[in-house]
Design a protein around this motif. Structure first.
Motif, PDB file in Angstrom:
ATOM      1  N   GLY A 152       0.741  -1.252   0.031  1.00 29.17           N
ATOM      2  CA  GLY A 152      -0.144   0.086   0.137  1.00 29.17           C
ATOM      3  C   GLY A 152       0.834   1.114  -0.179  1.00 29.17           C
ATOM      4  O   GLY A 152       1.941   1.450   0.759  1.00 29.17           O
ATOM      5  N   THR A 154       0.076   5.828  -0.380  1.00 24.92           N
ATOM      6  CA  THR A 154      -0.826   6.715  -0.176  1.00 24.92           C
ATOM      7  C   THR A 154      -1.451   7.654  -1.428  1.00 24.92           C
ATOM      8  O   THR A 154      -2.652   7.456  -1.730  1.00 24.92           O
ATOM      9  CB  THR A 154      -0.312   7.537   1.178  1.00 24.92           C
ATOM     10  OG1 THR A 154       0.851   8.610   0.716  1.00 24.92           O
ATOM     11  CG2 THR A 154      -0.249   6.735   2.527  1.00 24.92           C
ATOM     12  N   TYR A 186      -2.749   2.368  -3.968  1.00 25.95           N
ATOM     13  CA  TYR A 186      -3.146   3.979  -3.339  1.00 25.95           C
ATOM     14  C   TYR A 186      -4.152   3.825  -2.600  1.00 25.95           C
ATOM     15  O   TYR A 186      -5.033   3.687  -3.114  1.00 25.95           O
ATOM     16  CB  TYR A 186      -2.910   5.179  -4.412  1.00 25.95           C
ATOM     17  CG  TYR A 186      -1.852   5.241  -4.878  1.00 25.95           C
ATOM     18  CD1 TYR A 186      -0.532   6.138  -4.532  1.00 25.95           C
ATOM     19  CD2 TYR A 186      -1.478   4.943  -6.334  1.00 25.95           C
ATOM     20  CE1 TYR A 186       0.627   6.297  -4.991  1.00 25.95           C
ATOM     21  CE2 TYR A 186      -0.216   5.025  -7.083  1.00 25.95           C
ATOM     22  CZ  TYR A 186       0.926   5.811  -6.070  1.00 25.95           C
ATOM     23  OH  TYR A 186       1.922   6.142  -6.723  1.00 25.95           O
ATOM     24  N   THR A 187      -3.823   4.109  -1.376  1.00 26.08           N
ATOM     25  CA  THR A 187      -5.131   3.994  -0.399  1.00 26.08           C
ATOM     26  C   THR A 187      -5.742   5.346  -0.132  1.00 26.08           C
ATOM     27  O   THR A 187      -6.864   5.225   0.171  1.00 26.08           O
ATOM     28  CB  THR A 187      -4.613   3.394   1.084  1.00 26.08           C
ATOM     29  OG1 THR A 187      -3.677   4.454   1.736  1.00 26.08           O
ATOM     30  CG2 THR A 187      -3.944   2.210   0.895  1.00 26.08           C
ATOM     31  N   SER A 193      -3.799   3.816   5.022  1.00 28.99           N
ATOM     32  CA  SER A 193      -2.960   2.647   4.746  1.00 28.99           C
ATOM     33  C   SER A 193      -2.668   1.793   6.185  1.00 28.99           C
ATOM     34  O   SER A 193      -2.581   0.508   6.060  1.00 28.99           O
ATOM     35  CB  SER A 193      -1.779   3.258   4.496  1.00 28.99           C
ATOM     36  OG  SER A 193      -1.706   3.687   3.029  1.00 28.99           O
ATOM     37  N   ALA A 196      -5.575  -0.399   6.498  1.00 29.24           N
ATOM     38  CA  ALA A 196      -5.554  -1.542   5.324  1.00 29.24           C
ATOM     39  C   ALA A 196      -4.813  -2.663   5.803  1.00 29.24           C
ATOM     40  O   ALA A 196      -4.986  -3.821   5.499  1.00 29.24           O
ATOM     41  CB  ALA A 196      -5.316  -0.898   3.955  1.00 29.24           C
ATOM     42  N   VAL A 202      -4.089  -5.088   2.467  1.00 27.45           N
ATOM     43  CA  VAL A 202      -2.900  -5.092   1.868  1.00 27.45           C
ATOM     44  C   VAL A 202      -1.879  -5.907   2.900  1.00 27.45           C
ATOM     45  O   VAL A 202      -2.252  -5.880   4.209  1.00 27.45           O
ATOM     46  CB  VAL A 202      -2.249  -3.569   1.761  1.00 27.45           C
ATOM     47  CG1 VAL A 202      -2.955  -2.703   0.554  1.00 27.45           C
ATOM     48  CG2 VAL A 202      -2.080  -2.721   2.852  1.00 27.45           C
ATOM     49  N   ALA A 205       2.560  -1.632   4.061  1.00 27.45           N
ATOM     50  CA  ALA A 205       2.021  -0.324   3.491  1.00 27.45           C
ATOM     51  C   ALA A 205       3.354   0.404   4.048  1.00 27.45           C
ATOM     52  O   ALA A 205       3.812   0.397   5.367  1.00 27.45           O
ATOM     53  CB  ALA A 205       0.809   0.144   3.849  1.00 27.45           C
TER      54      ALA A 205
END
Length: 300
Positions: A152, A154, A186-187, A193, A196, A202, A205
């Motif tokens: 991940g 951002t 991209y979160t 992130s 996630a 993911v 990250a």
């Protein structure tokens, strides 16, 4: 404080109007607006509670004697575009997005940044690191373990969430991220992130240390939920920047508002809420390290 949420289309319309009067603005000796517009890159703090920034807005209002309008943008890029178009007078950028903006407008002036308290992952002072984190119970114990996993990032204009991974971290793995990981996503934010990773969206990250601290302080996760597999060198905190067309007196008033914020109770409460002890003065050369990273990325 007037708070407005700006979409890309709204900013685009504003920029058309701004560019329409750009020639007149340049013809003036300096800009002395009746209202100052303030914006900052989307962070977990701005999306969590806009009232958090009221003490800072009050300080700016008192120092300048002008109303302050606060605009919440949709992305890092929209803050850059708004400042370049003269729509925003004061902006908080990411280090990378600031360097991008100043390449296009050398008159932009950085005035201050946070001196952060030591936190869970954050070190004391006006700098921070990018860290690559995975779930502590994921079984990932090294960078080698992450090969072929989902990673991940951002935002494309983020320093710690995109630039450092693509420049600093790729030197470690010896290849581009897309060649090392099975998927790069991209979160949209550091907090997203961090979440996630916890939720398994993911496998790992890249997150800024102070932003990761925010997620922990909000009880979304615990420090022991994460394992750090890589960290970057220290980089300067997010710069607060003023429009280069503003009159010198206004720039001085704005700068003083930041640097003296810790001298009153309201300001100290604001700083406590963002885990900082004070604002410190910064200059453009403090971000040369970001320029070097950007040059390395652009040369790839």
């Amino acid at each position: 404080m007037t708070i407005r949420t700006t979409s890309n289309s709204v900013i685009g319309g504003a920029l058309i109007a701004a560019f329409g009067v750009l020639g007149a603005a340049h013809a003036q000796e300096c800009k002395n607006p009746d209202v100052l517009r303030f914006s900052m890159i989307p962070t977990e703090e701005t999306t969590q509670e806009l009232s958090l920034y009221q003490p800072l807005v009050n300080q700016l209002k008192e120092a300048t004697g002008k109303p302050i309008e606060f605009y919440l943008p949709t992305s890092y890029a929209s803050v850059v575009e708004a400042m370049l178009g003269g729509f925003v007078d004061i902006g908080m950028h990411g280090p990378y997005s600031y360097v991008i903006a100043r390449e296009k407008d050398p008159n932009l002036k950085v005035v201050a940044t946070y001196a952060k308290h030591k936190g869970h992952f954050q070190e004391e002072g006006p700098g921070y690191k990018a860290v690559l984190v995975a779930r502590a119970d994921s079984g990932y114990a090294s960078i080698d373990d992450l090969k072929g996993t989902v990673i991940g990032l951002t935002d494309p204009a983020s320093t710690s969430g995109n630039l450092l991974p693509r420049v600093g971290f790729t030197k470690v793995i010896g290849m581009d991220l897309e060649d090392y990981f099975s998927r790069v996503v991209y979160t949209g934010g550091h907090d997203l992130s961090a979440v996630a990773v916890i939720e398994g969206q993911v496998d790992a990250a890249f997150v800024a240390t102070h932003r990761l601290d925010n997620v922990i302080d909000r009880d979304i996760a615990k420090m022991e939920d994460y394992t750090v597999l890589w960290s970057s060198p220290v980089i300067p905190q997010d710069p607060f920047v003023v429009n280069g067309q503003l009159c010198d007196e206004i720039v001085e008033q704005i700068t003083n508002a930041f640097l003296t914020l810790n001298e009153n109770d309201e300001g100290q409460k604001y700083l406590e809420n963002v885990n900082a002890s004070k604002f410190v003065a910064m200059q453009d050369s403090d971000y040369d390290i970001i320029r070097e990273l950007k040059a390395a990325k652009d040369a790839k």
